[in-house]
Design an enzyme around this catalytic site. Structure first.
Site, short mmCIF file in Angstrom:
data_model
loop_
_atom_site.label_atom_id
_atom_site.label_comp_id
_atom_site.label_asym_id
_atom_site.label_seq_id
_atom_site.Cartn_x
_atom_site.Cartn_y
_atom_site.Cartn_z
N GLY A 122 35.89 185.82 104.61
CA GLY A 122 34.55 184.94 105.13
C GLY A 122 34.58 184.29 103.87
N GLY A 123 32.72 183.84 103.28
CA GLY A 123 32.63 183.20 102.97
C GLY A 123 32.75 183.17 101.04
CB VAL A 154 39.31 192.38 104.51
CG1 VAL A 154 39.66 193.32 103.83
CG2 VAL A 154 37.95 191.82 103.92
CE LYS A 208 34.17 194.57 101.41
NZ LYS A 208 33.20 194.18 101.61
CG ASP A 251 24.77 193.22 107.68
OD1 ASP A 251 24.14 192.69 107.83
OD2 ASP A 251 26.10 192.88 106.57
#
Length: 733
Positions: free
Chosen positions: A18-19, A23, A38, A132
């Site tokens: 991701g940004g 992972v 991570k 989230d």
């Protein structure tokens, strides 16, 4: 040190990026026990804000202890890198199951909701709000277990913050930036439950502003769900937090009462049976299945190896292996004040549990749709869409962009190169938006920040070529010009990871390619008034790019080459907009390099069809040709192709402000059409038998001849078409 790894672990498979980080699936070198790690990107190690958020994620995860929440094993921070080591869950994301299943049975959907609520209840008991919850953050296993993952956006209950989360599931109070409470998570879980049981999200919109309005004001569409569960949906999606259940635990009690009354005492057993079958079948197809059952479920101590010089939290002691029910000494060490969090992509590890699957079904329980189980340990190349959501500051803006992500590459280094190449258009777009905002002082009219949006379409996903188109847009007043709606492409060699350039495919001189392209635009790329530009539309300047993104880009689909022309960037007037043209491989076969043609496969070697003449539109000067033009007009409406709409209806705008006014008014119409209307436009038919001659080079089409057109798109009781040059154009008397 981008390649820094936690000592004592061996990386097996990249699982996502991701940004903020990546992972990986790894195993403890000594015991072989799998873990998910991570890693924060190295570029953020000097960013105290990002480091603090990464530490907070570990701290939040450490607070929660539940079989329904992924376990934290340790947090590692050294001068060379930061990482969160956690349980490798044997399962697949709820999103994966929803993609295969569509709408679930009420029992299966209720089972998912119950497990999620139990995980959220544990978080709430620890004073934590997830913020989230979404299908990607729920892992479902063949062992009849579900686990809540990714606490990257979690906060302490009662904390207020800027609106943050996944827009499709955000509670009204989140949109307003109010304090996070357990009711915030209950709302998101109920939205996902709605999607499980109906196959659709409760609120669907093409832009963030409309979605915000629907979540904050529109009534929940509970009538779309089975009647017995509507009361749960109404409660969980109440607009006011105080009207929702007091806690996730209280909601579980309400859920069980409804489920037993509507579906019987064994509702949960039936729900889990279906979920476990699907999870098992999908796990068997995972590239991670190479681990095998013995490794993935191996019990025993997982001993963290220390590093010279220290710096690793919990560098000694044991960690109980995945699925064995404890955190061991290393986990206990995290409570000693050394924890330190972050927001990275909501991608968590999925470790394979089994290779051979036995599905048991009862006489009243149909087997799930067949999924071919893997019969070999070799990983299969897989290309799928993921979403990168990230917020930036100085200038302030955020992004929500789809991108293609590759797993299962035979060579891990090639896999990394592939994913870097497929992410590059997103990175370039971020730089472009940042550059566009940097010199601008004015604010958004609603006080919000600009939102950069992107959708991706995987046109070819291997085995030898991967080609993806990215369509970018802006939800912004500041960057509201049409030039900010554009496309980019990325084509890579799936065997080497190298980017494939147009020059490598067609050679350094693209003049012949331009000629083939012009044959599909007989009136020119924008009305025939830009002959010099038309002749050089694929020149080197176009392919090199302007403003951070190419003005012309090329992608490769199953049947032909797709050319994307940003005409404004190429020097045409703003009204010309963008244009997409697909040229069949047969028309380009002699121009494509033999090496690349071999990678594309048989489609690229098809014989060339009769190419349309550059001087003729191919439309017949009769009723049949007029009917075909009207059909194309509605197809252009359905595709939201402003350039085609204004070209087809050109005479209607000659005294109405010209092309600019045409595009403006059609933009308003397209913005008002629902997805159903747009889909209907693509199916409109026209009865040529009802078209009548109405004068020299003119025909009249009664409304009855146009079948299936949505009400908002009708042009009038009678439509006139005028023959102009070599085609019929919609004419306004």
């Amino acid at each position: 040190m981008q390649n820094w790894a936690v000592p004592g672990f061996t990386e097996i498979e990249p699982l996502g990026e991701g940004g903020f980080g990546r992972v990986v699936l790894a195993k403890h070198t000594e015991s072989g026990t799998p873990v998910a790690i991570k890693y924060l990107f190295a570029r953020y190690l000097t960013d105290e804000g990002q480091l603090a958020r990464f530490r907070q994620e570990a701290w939040m995860l450490r607070r929660v202890t539940s079989p329904h929440v992924v376990k934290l094993y340790e947090f590692v921070e050294t001068p060379h890198g930061a990482a969160i080591v956690m349980e490798a869950v044997s399962g697949v994301s709820l999103r994966s199951i929803m993609t295969v299943e569509g709408a679930m049975s009420p029992e299966a959907a209720l089972t998912v909701l119950k497990g999620s609520l139990l995980g959220l209840a544990a978080a709430h008991a620890a004073g934590t709000v997830h913020r989230d919850y979404k299908p990607d953050n729920v892992l479902v296993g063949p062992d009849r277990q579900s686990k809540l993952v990714d606490f990257g956006l979690a906060v302490l209950a009662g904390a207020a913050d800027a609106p943050i989360g996944s827009p499709a599931y955000m509670a009204p109070e989140q949109w307003a930036g109010h304090a996070a409470t357990p009711a915030t998570d209950v709302y998101a879980a109920t939205c996902v439950f709605f999607q499980c049981v109906t196959g659709n999200r409760p609120f669907r919109a093409q832009d963030t502003a409309t979605l915000r309005t629907m979540h904050t004001s529109a009534a929940a569409p509970v009538d779309e769900a089975p009647e017995p569960v509507r009361v749960l949906l109404a409660r969980g999606m109440a607009k006011q937090a105080g009207d929702r259940p007091d806690s996730a635990a209280a909601f579980v009690a309400e859920l069980e009462a409804v489920a037993v009354e509507a579906y019987g005492e064994d509702w949960e057993d039936r729900g889990w049976r279906r979920l476990a079958q699907r999870a098992a079948a999908l796990v068997a197809l995972s590239p991670l299945a190479v681990l095998g059952a013995a490794t993935a479920l191996a019990p025993g101590a997982l001993v963290a190896s220390g590093a010279a010089g220290g710096g690793i939290v919990g560098a000694s002691g044991g960690i109980v292996g995945a699925g064995t029910g404890g955190t061991g000494a290393v986990g206990a060490t995290l409570g000693g004040g050394k924890l330190i969090a972050g927001v990275i992509a909501s991608v968590l590890a999925v470790a394979a549990a089994v290779v051979t699957i036995v599905v048991l079904t009862g006489p009243d329980e149909p087997a799930p749709p067949p999924v071919a189980a893997s019969t070999t340990a070799a990983a299969a190349l897989n290309v799928a869409l993921q979403t990168r959501a990230e917020r930036f500051s100085g200038p302030d803006f955020d992004i929500s962009m789809q991108y293609a992500y590759v797993t299962g590459a035979a060579n891990p280094d090639v896999g990394k190169k592939l994913n870097a190449a497929l992410m590059k258009p997103i990175d370039d777009r971020v730089k472009q938006v940042r550059g566009g905002l940097a010199p601008v002082d004015r604010k958004e009219s609603d006080g919000d920040i600009p939102h950069a949006l992107g959708k991706a379409d995987i046109l070819m996903k291997g085995p030898k070529v991967i080609s993806v188109r990215y369509d970018f847009s802006m939800d912004s007043d500041v960057l509201g010009h049409a030039s900010w709606t554009t496309s980019a492409t990325s084509t890579v060699d799936a065997e080497t990871g190298e980017v494939v350039t147009p020059e490598q495919v067609f050679g350094p001189d693209l003049t012949a390619v331009t000629e083939r392209l012009r044959a599909h635009a007989p009136d020119g790329f924008c009305g025939g008034d830009h002959a010099e530009l038309d002749a050089t539309v694929l020149g080197k300047d176009a392919l090199t790019g302007h403003s951070g993104l190419p003005s012309s880009s090329i992608a490769y689909g199953p049947d032909g080459v797709e050319f994307f022309l940003d005409l404004f960037q190429l020097g045409y007037t703003g009204a010309c907009g963008t244009k997409k043209i697909t040229v069949p491989y047969g028309e380009l076969s002699t121009l494509i390099s033999p090496a690349f043609k071999a990678k594309l496969g048989p489609a690229a070697s098809a014989p060339a069809p009769s190419a349309p003449s550059p001087s003729s539109s191919g439309v017949s000067h009769d009723a049949k040709g007029a009917a075909a033009v009207l059909v194309n007009y509605y197809r252009a409406l359905g595709a939201k192709d402003l350039t085609a709409l204004c070209r087809i209806s050109a005479p209607a705008w000659s005294n109405q402000g010209g092309a600019s006014k045409c595009r403006q008014n059609f933009s308003l119409l397209l913005g008002a059409l629902s997805p159903a209307d747009l889909a209907a436009c693509k199916k409109v038919t026209v009865d040529a038998g009802q078209i009548v001659e109405a004068g020299r080079d003119k025909v009249s089409v009664p409304a009855s001849a146009i079948r299936g057109a949505p009400t908002m798109t009708t042009i009038g009781d009678t439509v006139s078409l005028q023959w102009h040059g070599d085609t019929w154009l919609i004419h306004k008397d």
